[in-house]
Write a protein that holds these residues in place. Structure first.
Motif, PDB file in Angstrom:
ATOM      1  N   PHE A   1       0.850  -1.187   0.000  1.00 38.10           N
ATOM      2  CA  PHE A   1       0.000   0.000   0.000  1.00 38.10           C
ATOM      3  C   PHE A   1       0.892   1.245   0.000  1.00 38.10           C
ATOM      4  N   THR A   2       0.451   2.279  -0.682  1.00 39.35           N
ATOM      5  CA  THR A   2       1.259   3.488  -0.799  1.00 39.35           C
ATOM      6  C   THR A   2       0.495   4.705  -0.292  1.00 39.35           C
ATOM      7  N   ALA A   3       1.244   5.658   0.231  1.00 37.42           N
ATOM      8  CA  ALA A   3       0.670   6.917   0.696  1.00 37.42           C
ATOM      9  C   ALA A   3       1.668   8.029   0.403  1.00 37.42           C
ATOM     10  N   SER A   4       1.172   9.114  -0.133  1.00 34.59           N
ATOM     11  CA  SER A   4       2.041  10.257  -0.412  1.00 34.59           C
ATOM     12  C   SER A   4       2.386  10.976   0.881  1.00 34.59           C
ATOM     13  N   LYS A   5       3.358  11.819   0.802  1.00 33.79           N
ATOM     14  CA  LYS A   5       3.663  12.660   1.952  1.00 33.79           C
ATOM     15  C   LYS A   5       2.501  13.647   2.146  1.00 33.79           C
TER      16      LYS A   5
ATOM     17  N   ARG B   1      -3.414  13.093   2.047  1.00 35.19           N
ATOM     18  CA  ARG B   1      -2.444  12.172   1.483  1.00 35.19           C
ATOM     19  C   ARG B   1      -3.135  11.386   0.370  1.00 35.19           C
ATOM     20  N   ASP B   2      -2.398  11.064  -0.658  1.00 35.80           N
ATOM     21  CA  ASP B   2      -2.924  10.244  -1.740  1.00 35.80           C
ATOM     22  C   ASP B   2      -2.556   8.787  -1.465  1.00 35.80           C
ATOM     23  N   TYR B   3      -3.542   7.894  -1.620  1.00 35.27           N
ATOM     24  CA  TYR B   3      -3.331   6.483  -1.314  1.00 35.27           C
ATOM     25  C   TYR B   3      -3.405   5.645  -2.591  1.00 35.27           C
ATOM     26  N   GLY B   4      -2.711   4.520  -2.580  1.00 32.09           N
ATOM     27  CA  GLY B   4      -2.736   3.627  -3.728  1.00 32.09           C
ATOM     28  C   GLY B   4      -2.210   2.253  -3.354  1.00 32.09           C
TER      29      GLY B   4
ATOM     30  N   VAL C   1     -10.906   8.200   4.068  1.00 34.49           N
ATOM     31  CA  VAL C   1     -10.537   7.633   2.781  1.00 34.49           C
ATOM     32  C   VAL C   1     -10.190   6.165   2.919  1.00 34.49           C
ATOM     33  N   TYR C   2      -9.475   5.815   3.991  1.00 34.99           N
ATOM     34  CA  TYR C   2      -9.115   4.413   4.126  1.00 34.99           C
ATOM     35  C   TYR C   2      -9.868   3.700   5.231  1.00 34.99           C
TER      36      TYR C   2
END
Length: 467
Positions: free
Chosen positions: A93-97, A228-231, A439-440
């Motif tokens: 899982f990814t998250a932006s700063k 934060r942007d998640y992916g 969001v999550y």
């Protein structure tokens, strides 16, 4: 030449999980015929319980039956993932700063009275005009944040188009024939904009206006939020660490020859090179070639003789019927699903294992698989302290990758594993405190329930089913 209808050999893909051990016991009980070999693809990151079960099956079932067990691998996945010169991928899982975003609370008309876009926003409708049953345009009167039908049409016509050009264009316009029914009839955008220009007293579309960004409205009240942007990263681990080594072993067992060593073209036989991601960043650091593993040469296992193929047993149960596919089949390897032939579900496999004294089978999946459920993370933490500590350490080391702006996490919450809410049993028990957290929040339901199955070389049995 017609392909033989009978396989030259039967191989069992063995993962040491519920379904594959069930198949092994069915062979022992005489329900299934004896395969020629079993193949276990080792990622190097399985729970200790899987390796213990693998040894037990080999000792108590395979060896007495004369079934050879081949343990194959394509490297140690956790080491390769952290190696900056290999950069192997797992579906983390990814998250932006965190970054600031301005959120508009209230809109107002552009204060510049000469702004043509403001004039379009202020057009009034005296009566409802109809074109094929629909209003010519919708004027924003209360919710100025809505671009409205008029501004949706403006983006469909040429910039700075004149009134006459729009009228000419509108005369030749035809509605979308793909509309499902009469309610989907489209408004003529050119005539819609032309009508608005006439009512606003304009002869063409206005010039670009910086203050309102050519929308006719500006923000009159706003606030900032931290977001934060998640992916999620693509999953390639199954193909690289499961399927490839199994198929290579199948080719060997079917008579495929190991080819002559050839100079590695990626490093020109030097055994070291600049990693591709470094080259893209104009970096010059040289390290071991990830393709030839520093040897400078490559050899491949060739294809087996023409017409020779093997039956490959895959342990999918009836509840996994949606994941059955022939995508993994090759000219020399064809899939067979013994548990489907016996109409056995996963629960029936579990009951069968319990009845035969094999009720302590653990799920076959990497220690740090991001598809783990909260229950599985808790089980790892509570029953395997050493494995838990190693996985927490990996999660911290996994956080930042060279060339990536986003941070990587093993848990869906995008929090460090030892801080993640793995004790939350239901999503509603965790109360989101901010809009960003929401969001999550929904993802925690998946994180808690997870997938009932482990990792299969032939179809990753975690995450969404492949179409």
């Amino acid at each position: 030449m017609t392909e033989p209808s009978t396989p030259a050999a039967r191989f069992m893909s063995f993962g040491a999980g519920v379904q594959s051990i069930t198949q092994a016991l069915l062979i022992q009980d005489g329900v299934l015929e004896r395969p020629d070999a079993a193949i276990f693809s080792d990622t190097g990151w399985e729970p200790q319980g899987v390796y213990d079960m693998l040894d037990r099956v080999e000792r108590e079932i395979f060896q007495p039956l004369g079934i050879p067990l081949y343990r194959v691998n394509n490297g140690v996945i956790q080491d390769d993932v952290l190696n900056p010169n290999k950069m192997r991928g797992i579906p983390g899982f990814t998250a932006s700063k965190p970054y600031e975003v301005e959120v508009v609370d209230r809109w107002g008309i552009c204060p510049d009275e000469t702004c043509g876009w403001r004039k379009l926003r202020q057009v009034k409708i005296d009566s409802v005009d109809e074109v094929e049953g629909m209003s010519l345009f919708t004027v924003v009167t209360t919710d100025l944040s809505d671009m409205a039908g008029l501004f949706d049409s403006i983006v469909m016509v040429p910039k700075q188009a004149t009134l006459r050009q729009l009228e000419t264009q509108g005369a030749y316009w035809t509605p979308d024939e793909s509309a499902a029914d009469d309610s989907d009839v489209e408004v003529n955008p050119a005539l819609q904009v032309a009508e608005a220009l006439r009512r606003a007293g304009l002869r063409r579309l206005p010039d670009e206006h910086m203050a309102c960004r050519s929308t006719g409205v500006i923000a009159t009240a706003s606030h900032t939020e931290i977001r934060r942007d998640y992916g999620m990263l693509n999953r390639k681990c199954t193909q690289t660490y499961k399927l490839q080594p199994i198929l290579e072993q199948v080719r060997l067992l079917l008579g495929g020859a190991v080819g002559e060593e050839k100079i590695c073209r990626y490093c020109e036989g030097k055994g070291e090179r600049v990693a591709p991601w470094r080259a893209k960043r104009n970096e010059t650091e040289i390290a071991e070639c990830s393709v030839c593993e520093g040897t400078g040469t490559i050899s491949r296992v060739g294809q087996p003789p023409s017409g020779v193929w093997a039956e490959q047993w895959i342990g999918f149960s009836t509840d996994e019927i949606g994941r059955v596919s022939n995508r993994g089949d090759t000219r020399y390897s064809k899939s067979r699903y013994p548990l489907l032939e016996l109409d056995m579900s996963r629960q029936q496999c579990i009951d069968y294992l319990n009845a035969r004294g094999w009720g302590d089978v653990v799920k076959s999946a990497c220690l740090g698989c991001p598809f783990k459920s909260n229950a599985e993370w808790r089980r790892l933490r509570d029953t395997d302290p050493e494995g838990w500590a190693a996985t927490v350490a990996f999660d911290k080391a996994y956080r930042n990758a060279p060339g990536m702006n986003h941070q990587r996490f093993l848990h869906a919450s995008c929090l460090p594993l030892d801080e993640a809410p793995i004790d939350v049993k239901q999503a509603r028990e965790w109360k989101p405190s901010t809009v960003t957290d929401q969001v999550y929040a929904a993802r925690l339901k998946l994180a808690d329930e997870g997938d009932p199955d482990g990792c299969s070389p032939y179809a990753c049995r975690s995450g969404q089913a492949a179409a």
